[in-house]
Structure formats: structure tokens, C-alpha cells
Enzyme design. Sequence first.
Site, PDB file in Angstrom:
ATOM      1  N   THR A  95       0.867  -1.176   0.000  1.00 36.62           N
ATOM      2  CA  THR A  95       0.000   0.000   0.000  1.00 36.62           C
ATOM      3  C   THR A  95       0.900   1.221   0.000  1.00 36.62           C
ATOM      4  O   THR A  95       1.664   1.440   0.944  1.00 36.62           O
ATOM      5  CB  THR A  95      -0.912   0.026   1.235  1.00 36.62           C
ATOM      6  OG1 THR A  95      -1.796  -1.094   1.165  1.00 36.62           O
ATOM      7  CG2 THR A  95      -1.739   1.302   1.267  1.00 36.62           C
ATOM      8  N   LYS A 136      -7.096   1.592  -2.962  1.00 36.52           N
ATOM      9  CA  LYS A 136      -6.691   1.231  -1.598  1.00 36.52           C
ATOM     10  C   LYS A 136      -6.812   2.430  -0.661  1.00 36.52           C
ATOM     11  O   LYS A 136      -7.184   2.290   0.510  1.00 36.52           O
ATOM     12  CB  LYS A 136      -5.256   0.686  -1.600  1.00 36.52           C
ATOM     13  CG  LYS A 136      -4.772   0.244  -0.207  1.00 36.52           C
ATOM     14  CD  LYS A 136      -5.644  -0.853   0.402  1.00 36.52           C
ATOM     15  CE  LYS A 136      -5.286  -1.157   1.851  1.00 36.52           C
ATOM     16  NZ  LYS A 136      -4.018  -1.875   2.013  1.00 36.52           N
ATOM     17  N   LYS A 140       0.695   5.732   8.007  1.00 38.82           N
ATOM     18  CA  LYS A 140       1.314   6.050   6.713  1.00 38.82           C
ATOM     19  C   LYS A 140       0.267   6.131   5.614  1.00 38.82           C
ATOM     20  O   LYS A 140       0.255   7.060   4.788  1.00 38.82           O
ATOM     21  CB  LYS A 140       2.372   4.989   6.397  1.00 38.82           C
ATOM     22  CG  LYS A 140       2.976   5.049   4.998  1.00 38.82           C
ATOM     23  CD  LYS A 140       2.330   4.047   4.030  1.00 38.82           C
ATOM     24  CE  LYS A 140       2.508   2.617   4.474  1.00 38.82           C
ATOM     25  NZ  LYS A 140       1.919   1.653   3.496  1.00 38.82           N
TER      26      LYS A 140
END
Length: 314
Positions: A120, A196, A264
Site C-alpha cells: 500500500t 486502496k 502512513k
Amino acid sequence: MQRNQRIAQPLVQYKQHHTSRRLSQMKIGFIGTGVMGTGMVQNLLAHGSDVTVYNRTKAHAQTVIDAGAKWADTPAALTQQSDVLISIVSFPKDVEQVYFADDGVFAGAHAGLTVIDMTTGSPETAKKIDAAAKKLTNVVALDAPVSGGDIGAKKGTLTIMVGGDKDTYDKMLPIFQQMGTSISYFGPAGSGQHMKMANQIMIAGTMTGMTEMMVYAQAAGLDLKQALRTLAGGAAQNWSLDNYGPRVLQGDYTPGFFAKHFLKDLRIALDEADRMGLELPATAEAKHLYEVMVDSDGLGDLGTQGLIKLWWQK
């Protein structure tokens, strides 16, 4: 049975058999044997795939080596012997290192190679990898981040979101199906990463909702086990509640997905929203809460369910 049905059934079986045989002959390189990668490699091996792995710390790859995977000493060496190179690492800087270092993936790239980054990460990094692949002869790239956590990785039930060349996606679909059960194509390079980010935005809401619900229910003197059962049967039901609520009750904060990695992701999602001129206040608040958890309280190596430790100390 009609004649065309009698013909069609053996034809389908023939195609399935030869697809399976081609996959078993394909050499897969896999970079990253952490919480997610270990389960994914084990599923590839269980389907009979020929898998060689690389991880920054070899000891962390021992589980999959014991399960039948081979080892390569560098990403470049791994790529040289692979038909398909899959990566799932931690942070965007790790993706850059894996692909563009002197001993990285592109240093070992060759004609006929397909690279699939399942980390990701940033849509911009996915586009950079795609552009670098296009400069080489017969090398193609896909971005294919996943959702489903450690449970999905172990069970082979991941959701996989793919961007890049559609024909390459079609060819790689049988490999994706060894690791996931919901696989979707979204468009050109970076599209999988954008999907995502949309996924993480949704999870930010369910994780903060689950946390505040449990804090409220406890303060109100409710039975938390009964509360989880009740919510699971109504409109409040969601994946975070089903999978992380019981872990919290057991005091289990082991990472199905690291809180520091989720932070993140939220930062990337908000950066991309800024590019598009969007304000996402609920996601921004979730990011702030995870910053307190990870950056201030030093709890980044816990699972995302550890957010509740901002209220509970058990």
C-alpha cells in the site's frame, strides 16, 4: 445433455488444466515476508507455485523457506530468475529502494518480466514504476495493494485492487486468485493504489467508530461481549468490529496490520485528497488520533485496534 454442452465441458477442463500447468512452470519472485507477505507466499506454495523470496532480514523469511520457498540474496538476483516479481514491503521509501537501488528490481529486469507491487503506497510511486518498466523491452508493471489483514493473507481471502495494463491483469489473474477471493481491476497505473486509499478512508471511520463505541459502552456499564454480538446483527456491523472487537476484549493488540503502517496510509490518502482539492475532515481526525498513538505514545508496532489504548491502559 446437448452436443455443444458435451463439447464445452471438456474444453473448460482442458483450459483449466493447461492454465494450472503454465502457472506451475512460472517462476515467482516475492519480496517482503512480513505479517502479510508470509501468508501470501504460503498460499502461493500451497497452490504449487515455484517461489523464491528475498527479505531485508533473512531470518524473517525462515517460515516460508521451511515451507518450500527458495532464497535469493538481493532483489536484483531474485528478479533475474523470476517470470513474475511480487513485492509487499512497509513504506514508500522501501518500495523506492527495492525497485530503484543498484541491486534493486530494475537492475535485474529482463524481457518477459512482470512486476507487481502489492505494497500500500503512493499512486505517484506506482506511476513511476510503470514508467520505468515501459522504458525496458517487454517489461510490464501492475500496482495491486491488498486488504484483509493477516487473517486474509493466511486464509487466501484477500481483497486485491489492481491498476496497470488490462491485458497483463488478465494474465496475472490466476496468480492473484491464489492469494485472494475478491480481485478487481480499476484502470491505468496508480488506480489500484487510489482504490486502496478509498479503502483506508473507509476503515478509518470503522476503526474510530469501533473504538469510541467500546469506550462509551464500557463507561455506560454495558456488557461489552453482548454489545459486540448485538451490533454484529444490525446496521452497525462491519469488518473492523467483527475482527478487531473480540481481539480488544481479549487484550490482544498483535498486528493484523501495524498501526504505524495505517498512519502512513492515512497520510498518503490525505496528500492525494489535497491534490484533488478535497477536504476529508473525518479522515484527518483519524490521522490525528493515530499520530497520537504512534508518534506520541510509541505504540506503532501494535495492531490498528491498539487505538483504544488512548483510553484504556489494559
